[in-house]
Design an enzyme around this catalytic site. Structure first.
Site, PDB file in Angstrom:
ATOM      1  N   PRO A   1     -20.717  62.665 -54.064  1.00  0.00           N
ATOM      2  CA  PRO A   1     -19.946  61.538 -54.616  1.00  0.00           C
ATOM      3  C   PRO A   1     -20.812  60.308 -54.851  1.00  0.00           C
ATOM      4  CG  PRO A   1     -18.852  62.484 -52.683  1.00  0.00           C
ATOM      5  CD  PRO A   1     -20.223  63.083 -52.744  1.00  0.00           C
TER       6      PRO A   1
ATOM      7  N   LYS B   1     -42.361  63.533 -48.611  1.00  0.00           N
ATOM      8  CA  LYS B   1     -42.375  62.791 -49.874  1.00  0.00           C
ATOM      9  C   LYS B   1     -43.780  62.885 -50.430  1.00  0.00           C
ATOM     10  CE  LYS B   1     -40.647  60.046 -53.042  1.00  0.00           C
ATOM     11  NZ  LYS B   1     -39.520  60.423 -53.913  1.00  0.00           N
TER      12      LYS B   1
END
Length: 238
Positions: A200, A37
């Protein structure tokens, strides 16, 4: 492809969950994975950040952060406000390159979109990708408005001579509207890049075991999954 840069077309498009899906799928294929990150914002010391969330969902990955800032702002802005040293693109590239000597795949997750500034000099994730000569995976939203920002991101990448690996929809709704279904075809048309998956909506709320089992079914073979764009388009076609 030892290093892959993952950016979003903006905030809250599902970038961290897509990063976790890519990591889980690579782990299932027997590859060692590190997640970097570049600049974690909006998270205080001791709280789990995006890299830790990837590890929770995906499994045993090496996690690293270059800097952590408390406010949910652009890295350059929050570093200035906090009186902290900013992150520079060369630091991102150096850490990613080091991790790549120890892992099969390094995923570099940005903060927000491609051109969000890391430092006062205007350094961005795009600059880090250029230093690494790494392909960029773009995470986009599904619905109305996504075509413009996704095309702009693709044009910026190509204008800089950077490789656009493809586009993944970060949160595919259970009941997609007309715009979302049309965008399955239009996203590839406006970016000139393949659609490489659709995660999803709510996938990040799955338990780790369910997430890891399902992740390969959300991503195309280019990302070591089994998802097929054409089959998905036919199923969801308007």
């Amino acid at each position: 492809m030892p290093v892959m840069v993952i950016t979003g077309t903006g905030t809250e498009v599902g970038k961290t969950v897509v990063t976790a899906a890519v990591a889980a799928t690579a782990l299932a294929a027997g590859r060692s994975v590190a997640v970097l990150k570049a600049a974690q914002t909006g998270v205080r010391p001791g709280e789990p950040g995006d890299a830790e969330e990837v590890a929770r969902l995906a499994g045993p990955v090496t996690t690293a952060e270059l800097a952590r800032y408390p406010d949910p702002l652009a890295p350059a802005t929050v570093a200035r406000r906090a009186g902290r040293a900013p992150v520079h693109p060369h630091e991102v590239a150096e850490r990613a390159a080091k991790l790549a000597t120890e892992h099969d795949l390094v995923l570099v997750e940005g903060a927000g979109g491609l051109l969000v500034r890391f430092d006062a000099a205007g350094g961005t994730l795009a600059d880090a990708a250029a230093l690494l000569s790494a392909p960029v995976l773009v995470v986009a939203s599904a619905g109305l408005g996504t075509l413009n920002v996704t095309e702009l991101t693709a044009r910026e990448l190509r204008g800089r001579g950077l490789g656009l690996l493809g586009v993944v929809i970060g949160s595919w709704p259970a009941e997609p509207d007309l715009a979302s279904r049309c965008n399955l075809l239009d996203l590839s048309d406006v970016t000139g890049a393949p659609l490489l998956g659709a995660v999803p909506a709510g996938a990040g709320a799955l338990g780790p075991a369910g997430f890891r089992t399902s992740a390969p079914h959300w991503l195309a073979p280019r990302l070591e999954g089994t998802w097929d764009a054409e089959t998905f388009r036919v199923r969801e076609a308007p």
